[in-house]
Every structure is written in structure tokens, then in C-alpha cells.
Design a protein around this motif. Structure first.
Motif, PDB file in Angstrom:
ATOM      1  N   ALA A 116       0.835  -1.214   0.000  1.00 46.14           N
ATOM      2  CA  ALA A 116       0.000   0.000   0.000  1.00 46.14           C
ATOM      3  C   ALA A 116       0.865   1.257   0.000  1.00 46.14           C
ATOM      4  O   ALA A 116       0.544   2.247  -0.665  1.00 46.14           O
ATOM      5  CB  ALA A 116      -0.918  -0.005   1.218  1.00 46.14           C
ATOM      6  N   GLU A 117       1.951   1.213   0.726  1.00 43.06           N
ATOM      7  CA  GLU A 117       2.868   2.358   0.785  1.00 43.06           C
ATOM      8  C   GLU A 117       3.506   2.606  -0.579  1.00 43.06           C
ATOM      9  O   GLU A 117       3.587   3.756  -1.041  1.00 43.06           O
ATOM     10  CB  GLU A 117       3.941   2.073   1.830  1.00 43.06           C
ATOM     11  CG  GLU A 117       4.959   3.173   2.026  1.00 43.06           C
ATOM     12  CD  GLU A 117       6.022   2.785   3.050  1.00 43.06           C
ATOM     13  OE1 GLU A 117       6.815   3.673   3.407  1.00 43.06           O
ATOM     14  OE2 GLU A 117       6.082   1.607   3.461  1.00 43.06           O
ATOM     15  N   LYS A 118       3.939   1.545  -1.225  1.00 45.58           N
ATOM     16  CA  LYS A 118       4.552   1.689  -2.544  1.00 45.58           C
ATOM     17  C   LYS A 118       3.556   2.266  -3.542  1.00 45.58           C
ATOM     18  O   LYS A 118       3.892   3.149  -4.339  1.00 45.58           O
ATOM     19  CB  LYS A 118       5.070   0.337  -3.040  1.00 45.58           C
ATOM     20  CG  LYS A 118       5.751   0.406  -4.397  1.00 45.58           C
ATOM     21  CD  LYS A 118       6.335  -0.939  -4.800  1.00 45.58           C
ATOM     22  CE  LYS A 118       7.037  -0.852  -6.154  1.00 45.58           C
ATOM     23  NZ  LYS A 118       7.649  -2.149  -6.550  1.00 45.58           N
ATOM     24  N   ASP A 119       2.321   1.786  -3.512  1.00 42.29           N
ATOM     25  CA  ASP A 119       1.289   2.297  -4.420  1.00 42.29           C
ATOM     26  C   ASP A 119       1.061   3.790  -4.187  1.00 42.29           C
ATOM     27  O   ASP A 119       0.913   4.562  -5.146  1.00 42.29           O
ATOM     28  CB  ASP A 119      -0.023   1.534  -4.218  1.00 42.29           C
ATOM     29  CG  ASP A 119       0.043   0.102  -4.743  1.00 42.29           C
ATOM     30  OD1 ASP A 119       0.976  -0.207  -5.516  1.00 42.29           O
ATOM     31  OD2 ASP A 119      -0.823  -0.706  -4.363  1.00 42.29           O
ATOM     32  N   ALA A 120       1.020   4.200  -2.924  1.00 35.88           N
ATOM     33  CA  ALA A 120       0.806   5.612  -2.607  1.00 35.88           C
ATOM     34  C   ALA A 120       1.973   6.460  -3.108  1.00 35.88           C
ATOM     35  O   ALA A 120       1.773   7.559  -3.649  1.00 35.88           O
ATOM     36  CB  ALA A 120       0.633   5.786  -1.100  1.00 35.88           C
ATOM     37  N   MET A 121       3.192   5.965  -2.940  1.00 36.54           N
ATOM     38  CA  MET A 121       4.369   6.693  -3.413  1.00 36.54           C
ATOM     39  C   MET A 121       4.354   6.833  -4.932  1.00 36.54           C
ATOM     40  O   MET A 121       4.677   7.899  -5.472  1.00 36.54           O
ATOM     41  CB  MET A 121       5.637   5.981  -2.957  1.00 36.54           C
ATOM     42  CG  MET A 121       5.919   6.102  -1.479  1.00 36.54           C
ATOM     43  SD  MET A 121       7.348   5.111  -0.970  1.00 36.54           S
ATOM     44  CE  MET A 121       7.767   5.906   0.598  1.00 36.54           C
ATOM     45  N   LYS A 122       3.958   5.787  -5.615  1.00 33.27           N
ATOM     46  CA  LYS A 122       3.910   5.827  -7.083  1.00 33.27           C
ATOM     47  C   LYS A 122       2.862   6.817  -7.562  1.00 33.27           C
ATOM     48  O   LYS A 122       3.059   7.500  -8.563  1.00 33.27           O
ATOM     49  CB  LYS A 122       3.628   4.424  -7.635  1.00 33.27           C
ATOM     50  CG  LYS A 122       4.792   3.457  -7.479  1.00 33.27           C
ATOM     51  CD  LYS A 122       4.461   2.058  -7.961  1.00 33.27           C
ATOM     52  CE  LYS A 122       4.397   1.974  -9.459  1.00 33.27           C
ATOM     53  NZ  LYS A 122       4.247   0.561  -9.918  1.00 33.27           N
ATOM     54  N   ARG A 123       1.742   6.908  -6.845  1.00 38.44           N
ATOM     55  CA  ARG A 123       0.717   7.878  -7.232  1.00 38.44           C
ATOM     56  C   ARG A 123       1.244   9.303  -7.115  1.00 38.44           C
ATOM     57  O   ARG A 123       1.014  10.135  -7.995  1.00 38.44           O
ATOM     58  CB  ARG A 123      -0.531   7.703  -6.368  1.00 38.44           C
ATOM     59  CG  ARG A 123      -1.404   6.521  -6.745  1.00 38.44           C
ATOM     60  CD  ARG A 123      -2.782   6.626  -6.117  1.00 38.44           C
ATOM     61  NE  ARG A 123      -2.730   6.582  -4.661  1.00 38.44           N
ATOM     62  CZ  ARG A 123      -2.748   5.464  -3.942  1.00 38.44           C
ATOM     63  NH1 ARG A 123      -2.807   4.288  -4.547  1.00 38.44           N
ATOM     64  NH2 ARG A 123      -2.735   5.511  -2.629  1.00 38.44           N
ATOM     65  N   VAL A 124       1.957   9.574  -6.035  1.00 42.26           N
ATOM     66  CA  VAL A 124       2.511  10.925  -5.852  1.00 42.26           C
ATOM     67  C   VAL A 124       3.540  11.224  -6.932  1.00 42.26           C
ATOM     68  O   VAL A 124       3.507  12.274  -7.579  1.00 42.26           O
ATOM     69  CB  VAL A 124       3.143  11.068  -4.450  1.00 42.26           C
ATOM     70  CG1 VAL A 124       3.920  12.382  -4.359  1.00 42.26           C
ATOM     71  CG2 VAL A 124       2.076  11.014  -3.372  1.00 42.26           C
ATOM     72  N   LEU A 125       4.468  10.299  -7.145  1.00 36.98           N
ATOM     73  CA  LEU A 125       5.539  10.525  -8.114  1.00 36.98           C
ATOM     74  C   LEU A 125       5.039  10.488  -9.559  1.00 36.98           C
ATOM     75  O   LEU A 125       5.741  10.940 -10.464  1.00 36.98           O
ATOM     76  CB  LEU A 125       6.645   9.485  -7.916  1.00 36.98           C
ATOM     77  CG  LEU A 125       7.400   9.582  -6.581  1.00 36.98           C
ATOM     78  CD1 LEU A 125       8.389   8.435  -6.444  1.00 36.98           C
ATOM     79  CD2 LEU A 125       8.115  10.921  -6.451  1.00 36.98           C
ATOM     80  N   GLY A 126       3.834   9.983  -9.762  1.00 34.92           N
ATOM     81  CA  GLY A 126       3.260   9.986 -11.111  1.00 34.92           C
ATOM     82  C   GLY A 126       3.056  11.390 -11.644  1.00 34.92           C
ATOM     83  O   GLY A 126       3.015  11.596 -12.865  1.00 34.92           O
ATOM     84  N   SER A 127       2.952  12.375 -10.753  1.00 34.00           N
ATOM     85  CA  SER A 127       2.778  13.763 -11.191  1.00 34.00           C
ATOM     86  C   SER A 127       4.109  14.488 -11.334  1.00 34.00           C
ATOM     87  O   SER A 127       4.141  15.659 -11.721  1.00 34.00           O
ATOM     88  CB  SER A 127       1.898  14.513 -10.176  1.00 34.00           C
ATOM     89  OG  SER A 127       2.564  14.616  -8.925  1.00 34.00           O
ATOM     90  N   CYS A 128       5.221  13.803 -11.006  1.00 36.32           N
ATOM     91  CA  CYS A 128       6.544  14.437 -11.082  1.00 36.32           C
ATOM     92  C   CYS A 128       7.576  13.346 -11.368  1.00 36.32           C
ATOM     93  O   CYS A 128       8.451  13.080 -10.530  1.00 36.32           O
ATOM     94  CB  CYS A 128       6.876  15.165  -9.775  1.00 36.32           C
ATOM     95  SG  CYS A 128       6.582  14.183  -8.280  1.00 36.32           S
ATOM     96  N   ARG A 129       7.456  12.723 -12.521  1.00 43.65           N
ATOM     97  CA  ARG A 129       8.292  11.559 -12.849  1.00 43.65           C
ATOM     98  C   ARG A 129       9.782  11.895 -12.915  1.00 43.65           C
ATOM     99  O   ARG A 129      10.622  11.006 -12.825  1.00 43.65           O
ATOM    100  CB  ARG A 129       7.826  10.939 -14.166  1.00 43.65           C
ATOM    101  CG  ARG A 129       6.433  10.325 -14.064  1.00 43.65           C
ATOM    102  CD  ARG A 129       5.997   9.630 -15.346  1.00 43.65           C
ATOM    103  NE  ARG A 129       4.711   8.978 -15.159  1.00 43.65           N
ATOM    104  CZ  ARG A 129       4.554   7.772 -14.649  1.00 43.65           C
ATOM    105  NH1 ARG A 129       5.621   7.072 -14.277  1.00 43.65           N
ATOM    106  NH2 ARG A 129       3.352   7.235 -14.504  1.00 43.65           N
ATOM    107  N   GLY A 130      10.109  13.174 -13.044  1.00 44.90           N
ATOM    108  CA  GLY A 130      11.509  13.560 -13.070  1.00 44.90           C
ATOM    109  C   GLY A 130      12.115  13.769 -11.693  1.00 44.90           C
ATOM    110  O   GLY A 130      13.297  14.074 -11.581  1.00 44.90           O
TER     111      GLY A 130
END
Length: 265
Positions: free
Chosen positions: A244-258
């Protein structure tokens, strides 16, 4: 059919009014488009919450680096996230803050304890206590979690308004690999500037031991940096994440992939 002169004049007047309304609508539309393609589109694009996009890490002028367990991988935070192990939480019944050493030790041996090091790093216009070059008595800063401007004054009550947050909470770290670290490594984790941020007291209390799946800063502009910092800390100290933590982190970083990993360099 005969149309009276009066009716004819009324019809012409209504026609002129209709054309005037159409002309006004056209002018308004053109003006609106001009505003949008000049300044308007930029005003719409501004973030809803203004604030710092990142938090400081290290000041080599007076801080000394804390040596982590691993070198933080350079590059995209998303790539570093993929390098973290994914497991469930270990038990926390045996968690004890003292397992991470005495709070706010002078781990980097620069002559000042960690809490004052972080206050000095994060605050502006710092005023030291009388006859001290370490003890921070006052200052102000743009608080990262709420984006508010906060004044700090040392005191039994006022100090609670500004707290030092462990970006990866120690109780969370304990459940995700820190039990396997040596006492010295846990002490470094608790005092590493990478894992510490001066923060709003109530926000820090609300976070508790939460991870990215259960708590994120209210200030959305700091979230990419915050999550990247958590990933960097976990990579540096061999900690894992839950699914669940990894999924949440990926959602956040999805808006700033760089977004890059965070280091003390």
C-alpha cells in the motif's frame, strides 16, 4: 396584411438591440480569449497551495555528514522505489524509542545536538540563546507541511509549535527493517539530517508513525520531495515498504516523474 408604422419602429428597435447584444457577446469572448492566452492561462495553472517545493538537507559550512548503511542511489526516485523490498509490517510490540539511542545526540560531532542543528538549518533569521552558538532561541521559516510562515520562540509551550519530524518515522522504520540494524546504525537513522525536517507541531502529531499510505503533507507542492526523501532514507538504511505504501508513493511521483532521489550532496 397592413403593418402599422408604430409596430414597424418597435420591430426595428428590437432588431437593433439584438444586434447590440450579439456584438457585446462577441467583444467579451474576444477579450476573454486574449486574457487566457496572455496572463489568464498562467493564473489558472498556479498551484492551489503555494509553498516550498523542497526542504533543506545539509549545510556543509557547519554540519558534518552522517554515514548511512548504504549509498543513496542517484537518479529518479521512481527507479529507487523499485529497488526497495516490498513486505508486510513486522510487529511493533517490542518498539522502544531508546533502541535508536538517546534523543538528539551530537552524532556528527560538530559540537551541537541534532535538534539545534536542524533548527539552525531550517530557520531563517536565527537568534541563538545568550552565550551559545548552538542553542537556537528564535527564528522563522516557511513551514513545508502546511506552507505557512511560522515564528519559532524557544519555551516550554511555544517550542511545541515547531517540532523536528522524522520523515520516516522511527516506529515505522522499526516495523520495516530497523530491527535488523545495529544500535549504531539506528542511532544514525534517528539523527541523519536527511531524515529530519523542522515542521508544524500539530501536523507532525497528526502524522504520528504514518507512512505515505496513511499520511501526506497538506501542502501538495512538497509531496514529491517528501516521498522522494522517504524513499532515499529507506534505501540508505535498508528499510522496506508495504504494498500500500509503494502504491501511494507511485501515485505521488506519477505527477513528477523527473523527481530525483534526495542526498546530502
Amino acid at each position: 396584411m397592413t403593418v402599422s408604422w408604430s409596430a414597424y419602429r418597435q420591430a426595428r428597435r428590437r432588431s437593433r438591440q439584438a444586434w447590440m447584444l450579439l456584438a457585446l457577446a462577441a467583444v467579451s469572448t474576444v477579450a476573454g480569449l486574449f486574457w487566457f492566452f496572455t496572463a489568464g492561462q498562467f493564473a489558472v495553472a498556479e498551484p492551489a497551495v503555494a509553498g516550498p517545493a523542497e526542504a533543506p538537507v545539509f549545510d556543509p559550512a557547519w554540519m558534518k555528514p552522517v554515514v548511512p548503511v548504504n549509498r543513496i542511489p542517484e537518479g529518479h526516485a521512481l527507479d529507487a522505489l523499485e529497488g526497495l523490498a516490498v513486505k508486510g509490517r513486522a510487529g511493533k510490540d517490542n518498539y522502544d524509542r531508546e533502541a535508536f539511542g538517546q534523543a538528539w545526540l551530537d552524532v556528527d560531532r560538530n559540537g551541537c545536538d541534532t535538534r539545534n542543528d536542524i533548527l539552525r538549518r531550517d530557520l531563517a533569521d536565527v537568534i541563538f540563546a545568550k552565550d551559545s552558538s548552538c542553542s537556537v532561541a528564535a527564528g522563522r521559516f516557511h513551514e513545508p507541511y502546511t506552507a505557512r510562515f511560522v515564528d519559532f520562540r524557544r519555551g516550554s509551550e511555544s517550542s511545541r509549535a515547531v517540532q523536528i519530524d522524522h520523515v520516516v518515522a522511527l516506529a515505522d522504520a522499526w516495523q520495516k527493517g530497523a530491527q535488523r540494524l545495529t544500535p549504531g546504525q539506528r542511532q544514525s537513522l534517528a539523527n541523519d539530517p536527511l531524515n529530519l525536517v523542522a515542521a508544524d507541531g500539530p501536523a507532525n502529531q497528526q502524522k504520528g508513525a504514518g507512512d505515505a499510505a496513511t499520511w501526506l503533507p497538506k501542502n501538495k507542492s512538497i509531496r514529491c520531495h517528501y516521498v522522494a526523501r522517504q524513499i532515499s532514507v529507506k534505501a540508505a538504511y535498508s528499510l522496506w515498504v508495504t504494498e500500500a505504501e509503494k502504491d501511494a508513493m507511485k501515485r505521488v511521483l506519477g505527477s513528477c516523474r523527473g523527481q530525483q532521489t534526495i542526498t546530502a550532496d
